[in-house]
Design an enzyme around this catalytic site. Sequence first.
Site, mmCIF file in Angstrom:
data_model
loop_
_atom_site.group_PDB
_atom_site.id
_atom_site.type_symbol
_atom_site.label_atom_id
_atom_site.label_comp_id
_atom_site.label_asym_id
_atom_site.label_seq_id
_atom_site.Cartn_x
_atom_site.Cartn_y
_atom_site.Cartn_z
ATOM 1 N N CYS A 145 1.098 -0.666 -0.394
ATOM 2 C CA CYS A 145 0.096 0.220 0.275
ATOM 3 C C CYS A 145 0.743 0.988 0.333
ATOM 4 O O CYS A 145 1.680 1.687 1.402
ATOM 5 C CB CYS A 145 -0.850 0.007 1.392
ATOM 6 S SG CYS A 145 -1.554 1.391 2.119
ATOM 7 N N CYS A 177 0.050 4.111 3.059
ATOM 8 C CA CYS A 177 0.577 3.542 4.415
ATOM 9 C C CYS A 177 2.023 3.204 4.216
ATOM 10 O O CYS A 177 2.393 3.482 5.823
ATOM 11 C CB CYS A 177 0.599 1.292 3.862
ATOM 12 S SG CYS A 177 -1.708 0.657 3.867
#
Length: 706
Positions: free
Chosen positions: A629, A632
Amino acid sequence: MWAQTLQRGAAMEIRFVEPVPEPCAFALLVLRFHRPLAGEIQLALRQRLVAAGVLKGDSDDEDSTPEVEPDPSCFFFGSWTPRTAGEIERARTELAAVAKEQDAVAAWVWPVTTHIDGFAEDEDPDDDEGVEEEEEEEEEEEEGDESDGAWQSGPPPQADEVPFPCERFPDMIEEFDGDDLGVAVKLAQPATQGEAELLSLVHRVWLMHYIDPRADDRPFRNAAATFDAANRSCLLWVDRFTPPVPPRVMVRHLLAVVRDLNRITPIIHARFTEATMALKYAALASDAPQPFVLAGNPLRTTFQNSDERTAVAWAESQRDWSPKEIAAMYVELGEGFDPDEPATAAVAVRMFDRAAALDPDNSDAQIYPMIALVRSGQIDAAFARARAAASPYLRTLAAKLVGEHRIERLAEALELLDAESVGATSNEAVCELIVVVANTLPNQLERVLGLLPDEEDLVSHLHTAAFKVEDPRLRLAMLEKILDLTPPSEGMHRTNYLSAHNNACIVAHGLGDYPRARALADRAQAYARENPYIYHSAACAYAAVGQLDLALAQVEQAILRDYDHLDRVEVDKDLGELLNWPQFRSMFSALRERRSKSEPVLEVNSATFEKTVLASDRPVLVDFTASWCGPCKRQAPIVAKLAAASEGRYRVVAVDIDESADLAARYDATSVPTLVVFLDGTERARTVGLTAADDLRAMLDRARGH
């Protein structure tokens, strides 16, 4: 493609050269009629041809018809299904009857008999012979470039000529850079209902060749047909176009597409061109303004082949091209002349003025003469034109151009400026001019700053411009101008407004103007919680005027707000005697003691979640994350900093949703990053997506009852 012209009102037989060959993934049937067919007639005709096996049905129910009645159209389209000689014969009979009943003009079948091979480059990495062969093939391609690319059934149709002028062919083969490809076509009069749908389908047939139905990926990003109904022009375009095919194949294939389109609806001119962002938006957005497509420039060709007088005569005699199109041609022609040479600049100005007379809304026809006049040194003529222009923007443009090319006349050019002209100009362009003024005519800066509008967008542009100014006194004047504007409510402009407060205080302090720095520090206090950097600059300002108590209070606030550069504050010599105060030293000693109680971000999984999170006696921020991600990865340093400042008041942990899928499902954390605050085993707050440290800190404070 096969076509057979039908005699109006007569019984006819549709002849195909041969059956549609195999393989053929798709074949488009196009019928054209003398008059528009009403929507209900089109629906009945589709149902009839589906039942007769001529067309493919619209769904699994072969007798189904669209729920929405189509608009009247002179064209009728469908997916042609016959393949064998017998099927072709039955379809011929059915279409002949339809043509006689509905007064048809012609029928065409347009097959797609090949596709790009999306897997052609896949090789067995353990097959040494295959690698060697590939290297040899690459060498051959470099020598002769004879390959047509990777196709399932050979390359698509190619063309080297068309029965109408087509600009940039064959030059486009060498010019194509593997990014955008398109062709603009000018349709002959008169307009025919249903043309837009025809052009859209032609675009689809073109690009179907470059889509491997077995593969998930496409070798392009966006694609569409942008139709300019007012001028009867259309741009067939595709962007990020990178199929494994040589440019000569792609360009000649697109030329073949417009050649075949010409058989259905006559084309009088075309040119290869890329789509602008405006044209892409016009095709992809329902609320876009009416597009303008210029499908060539025969005016420029006439000028190049003869002279200006002949070109103007051609333009004045035109009936196929609209005044707006002719104006755009004049602009393109004018752009081709060197604006730095007085003789060629004069020709360019004449071209631009002719464009403006034909199309007063053509902004380029207003702007480019000013560029040509200034760059060729005809400053007085440029000033006169600017004063007489209906558009106040041209006054600012003249000043900006003079600042860029004829700086010795800038003082005169600035006399053209007023609030109206500055307000009609983009804030970015005005701020570029301000930088020139500050660095060359600093005595004019105050007047120009006084003309600026109070607009949110100005904040960011003026903030950027201030740091391009050499003299810090003038930089400070620009920053203070920002502070006088209405504070933006949010976003980038708000951030830059807060930074202007901090930077103004720093610049004033650096100039040794300590009373001014102190006043700016006072003014900035309302925004310090949003930008803790202000606490640092304000502490230095207060210390410089001997207000050490106020300076100490700023340092205390910086510590409370976890200011990023507390290590610099502790040793900043601009704080003077404050560095020796016991209270100051004790603040940082206490900070280090508290920080020693902080824990790093803990990695938690299904086995440790209960003990580390749910059984904790303090709030726990859980960062549900994933290694793949992107957001993230940007969230990780934010939560790490938060953990480093936790001081034992709370805990920060991370959960990988792939390794602990049960936790992700239990707490509905399928979108990452998801950040959840727990206290006493209960969820107290959550947020999804990249989240700032202040927002996370606020969630934790609420959970702790602060």
